[in-house]
Design a protein around this motif. Structure first.
Motif, PDB file in Angstrom:
ATOM      1  N   ARG A   1     -42.698 -45.181  48.841  1.00 46.74           N
ATOM      2  CA  ARG A   1     -42.353 -45.847  50.098  1.00 46.74           C
ATOM      3  C   ARG A   1     -43.607 -46.228  50.875  1.00 46.74           C
ATOM      4  NH1 ARG A   1     -41.459 -42.781  54.584  1.00 46.74           N
ATOM      5  NH2 ARG A   1     -40.924 -41.078  53.202  1.00 46.74           N
ATOM      6  N   GLU A   2     -44.572 -45.292  50.964  1.00 45.50           N
ATOM      7  CA  GLU A   2     -45.743 -45.513  51.802  1.00 45.50           C
ATOM      8  C   GLU A   2     -46.849 -46.312  51.126  1.00 45.50           C
ATOM      9  OE1 GLU A   2     -46.941 -41.810  53.513  1.00 45.50           O
ATOM     10  OE2 GLU A   2     -45.040 -41.582  54.577  1.00 45.50           O
ATOM     11  N   SER A   3     -46.736 -46.568  49.839  1.00 40.64           N
ATOM     12  CA  SER A   3     -47.744 -47.396  49.183  1.00 40.64           C
ATOM     13  C   SER A   3     -47.252 -48.826  49.015  1.00 40.64           C
ATOM     14  CB  SER A   3     -48.120 -46.811  47.822  1.00 40.64           C
ATOM     15  OG  SER A   3     -47.013 -46.840  46.935  1.00 40.64           O
ATOM     16  N   GLY A   4     -46.075 -49.111  49.521  1.00 37.08           N
ATOM     17  CA  GLY A   4     -45.530 -50.462  49.441  1.00 37.08           C
ATOM     18  C   GLY A   4     -46.179 -51.386  50.458  1.00 37.08           C
ATOM     19  N   ALA A   5     -46.194 -52.663  50.150  1.00 39.80           N
ATOM     20  CA  ALA A   5     -46.845 -53.655  51.003  1.00 39.80           C
ATOM     21  C   ALA A   5     -46.248 -53.680  52.410  1.00 39.80           C
ATOM     22  CB  ALA A   5     -46.748 -55.025  50.364  1.00 39.80           C
ATOM     23  N   GLY A   6     -44.938 -53.590  52.518  1.00 38.09           N
ATOM     24  CA  GLY A   6     -44.298 -53.633  53.835  1.00 38.09           C
ATOM     25  C   GLY A   6     -44.734 -52.490  54.732  1.00 38.09           C
ATOM     26  N   PHE A   7     -44.795 -51.291  54.177  1.00 33.49           N
ATOM     27  CA  PHE A   7     -45.200 -50.124  54.963  1.00 33.49           C
ATOM     28  C   PHE A   7     -46.660 -50.253  55.395  1.00 33.49           C
ATOM     29  CE2 PHE A   7     -46.920 -45.882  55.505  1.00 33.49           C
ATOM     30  CZ  PHE A   7     -45.965 -45.277  56.296  1.00 33.49           C
ATOM     31  N   ILE A   8     -47.516 -50.687  54.470  1.00 34.98           N
ATOM     32  CA  ILE A   8     -48.942 -50.815  54.778  1.00 34.98           C
ATOM     33  C   ILE A   8     -49.162 -51.894  55.842  1.00 34.98           C
ATOM     34  CG2 ILE A   8     -51.173 -51.511  53.816  1.00 34.98           C
ATOM     35  CD1 ILE A   8     -50.250 -50.133  51.187  1.00 34.98           C
ATOM     36  N   GLU A   9     -48.465 -53.022  55.725  1.00 30.95           N
ATOM     37  CA  GLU A   9     -48.606 -54.089  56.716  1.00 30.95           C
ATOM     38  C   GLU A   9     -48.136 -53.636  58.093  1.00 30.95           C
ATOM     39  OE1 GLU A   9     -46.721 -57.681  55.414  1.00 30.95           O
ATOM     40  OE2 GLU A   9     -47.812 -57.657  53.509  1.00 30.95           O
ATOM     41  N   GLU A  10     -47.008 -52.955  58.139  1.00 35.84           N
ATOM     42  CA  GLU A  10     -46.485 -52.480  59.430  1.00 35.84           C
ATOM     43  C   GLU A  10     -47.445 -51.500  60.068  1.00 35.84           C
ATOM     44  OE1 GLU A  10     -44.877 -49.924  62.253  1.00 35.84           O
ATOM     45  OE2 GLU A  10     -45.123 -49.193  60.210  1.00 35.84           O
ATOM     46  N   ARG A  11     -47.992 -50.592  59.272  1.00 33.48           N
ATOM     47  CA  ARG A  11     -48.931 -49.602  59.801  1.00 33.48           C
ATOM     48  C   ARG A  11     -50.226 -50.258  60.262  1.00 33.48           C
ATOM     49  NH1 ARG A  11     -50.565 -43.843  57.102  1.00 33.48           N
ATOM     50  NH2 ARG A  11     -51.619 -43.116  58.951  1.00 33.48           N
ATOM     51  N   ALA A  12     -50.709 -51.258  59.528  1.00 30.91           N
ATOM     52  CA  ALA A  12     -51.920 -51.982  59.927  1.00 30.91           C
ATOM     53  C   ALA A  12     -51.686 -52.693  61.263  1.00 30.91           C
ATOM     54  CB  ALA A  12     -52.331 -52.973  58.850  1.00 30.91           C
ATOM     55  N   ARG A  13     -50.517 -53.298  61.435  1.00 33.14           N
ATOM     56  CA  ARG A  13     -50.208 -53.957  62.714  1.00 33.14           C
ATOM     57  C   ARG A  13     -50.139 -52.941  63.843  1.00 33.14           C
ATOM     58  NH1 ARG A  13     -46.659 -57.128  59.563  1.00 33.14           N
ATOM     59  NH2 ARG A  13     -44.943 -55.739  60.045  1.00 33.14           N
ATOM     60  N   ARG A  14     -49.477 -51.835  63.600  1.00 33.30           N
ATOM     61  CA  ARG A  14     -49.253 -50.839  64.651  1.00 33.30           C
ATOM     62  C   ARG A  14     -50.529 -50.080  65.002  1.00 33.30           C
ATOM     63  NH1 ARG A  14     -47.569 -45.765  63.632  1.00 33.30           N
ATOM     64  NH2 ARG A  14     -46.776 -46.400  61.608  1.00 33.30           N
TER      65      ARG A  14
ATOM     66  N   LEU B   1     -53.881 -50.546  63.743  1.00 26.78           N
ATOM     67  CA  LEU B   1     -55.156 -51.266  63.784  1.00 26.78           C
ATOM     68  C   LEU B   1     -55.053 -52.589  64.530  1.00 26.78           C
ATOM     69  CD1 LEU B   1     -56.194 -50.671  60.063  1.00 26.78           C
ATOM     70  CD2 LEU B   1     -56.841 -49.331  62.072  1.00 26.78           C
ATOM     71  N   LYS B   2     -53.856 -52.911  65.018  1.00 25.47           N
ATOM     72  CA  LYS B   2     -53.608 -54.162  65.745  1.00 25.47           C
ATOM     73  C   LYS B   2     -53.986 -55.373  64.900  1.00 25.47           C
ATOM     74  CE  LYS B   2     -52.711 -51.756  69.468  1.00 25.47           C
ATOM     75  NZ  LYS B   2     -51.728 -50.766  69.198  1.00 25.47           N
ATOM     76  N   MET B   3     -53.777 -55.255  63.576  1.00 19.23           N
ATOM     77  CA  MET B   3     -54.074 -56.365  62.677  1.00 19.23           C
ATOM     78  C   MET B   3     -52.901 -57.340  62.683  1.00 19.23           C
ATOM     79  SD  MET B   3     -55.806 -54.409  59.451  1.00 19.23           S
ATOM     80  CE  MET B   3     -56.315 -55.883  58.610  1.00 19.23           C
ATOM     81  N   ARG B   4     -53.207 -58.581  62.369  1.00 21.56           N
ATOM     82  CA  ARG B   4     -52.169 -59.604  62.276  1.00 21.56           C
ATOM     83  C   ARG B   4     -52.632 -60.667  61.296  1.00 21.56           C
ATOM     84  NH1 ARG B   4     -53.874 -64.093  64.659  1.00 21.56           N
ATOM     85  NH2 ARG B   4     -55.477 -63.967  66.236  1.00 21.56           N
ATOM     86  N   TYR B   5     -51.661 -61.429  60.831  1.00 16.01           N
ATOM     87  CA  TYR B   5     -52.003 -62.550  59.967  1.00 16.01           C
ATOM     88  C   TYR B   5     -52.620 -63.645  60.830  1.00 16.01           C
ATOM     89  CZ  TYR B   5     -49.536 -60.662  55.966  1.00 16.01           C
ATOM     90  OH  TYR B   5     -49.142 -59.882  54.918  1.00 16.01           O
TER      91      TYR B   5
END
Length: 72
Positions: A32-45, A47-51
């Motif tokens: 679950r936690e190595s999936g792209a969706g989880f990693i992207e959500e965590r990066a946004r939350r 690290l305040k990352m965005r596309y």
């Protein structure tokens, strides 16, 4: 003596089953936690990352050309 060994086998079997259950839980969590969706959500939350928006993407070649223009 035989009863003691049977009890020991039973206890060890239960311990193995508990360990196997723990492995299954950890494997599920890892998947679950190595999936792209989880990693992207965590990066946004966290690290305040965005596309990047359209027009915000620059190529490395653009920087090289800008550097050469500034030099000469």
């Amino acid at each position: 003596m035989v009863n003691a060994l049977n009890i020991k086998i039973s206890n060890l079997t239960r311990e193995v089953q508990n360990i196997e259950r723990g492995v299954m839980i950890l494997d599920s969590k890892w998947r679950r936690e190595s999936g792209a969706g989880f990693i992207e959500e965590r990066a946004r939350r966290l690290l305040k990352m965005r596309y990047p928006e359209r027009g915000e993407i620059l190529k490395v070649e653009d920087f090289i050309l800008m550097g050469k223009k500034n030099e000469g």
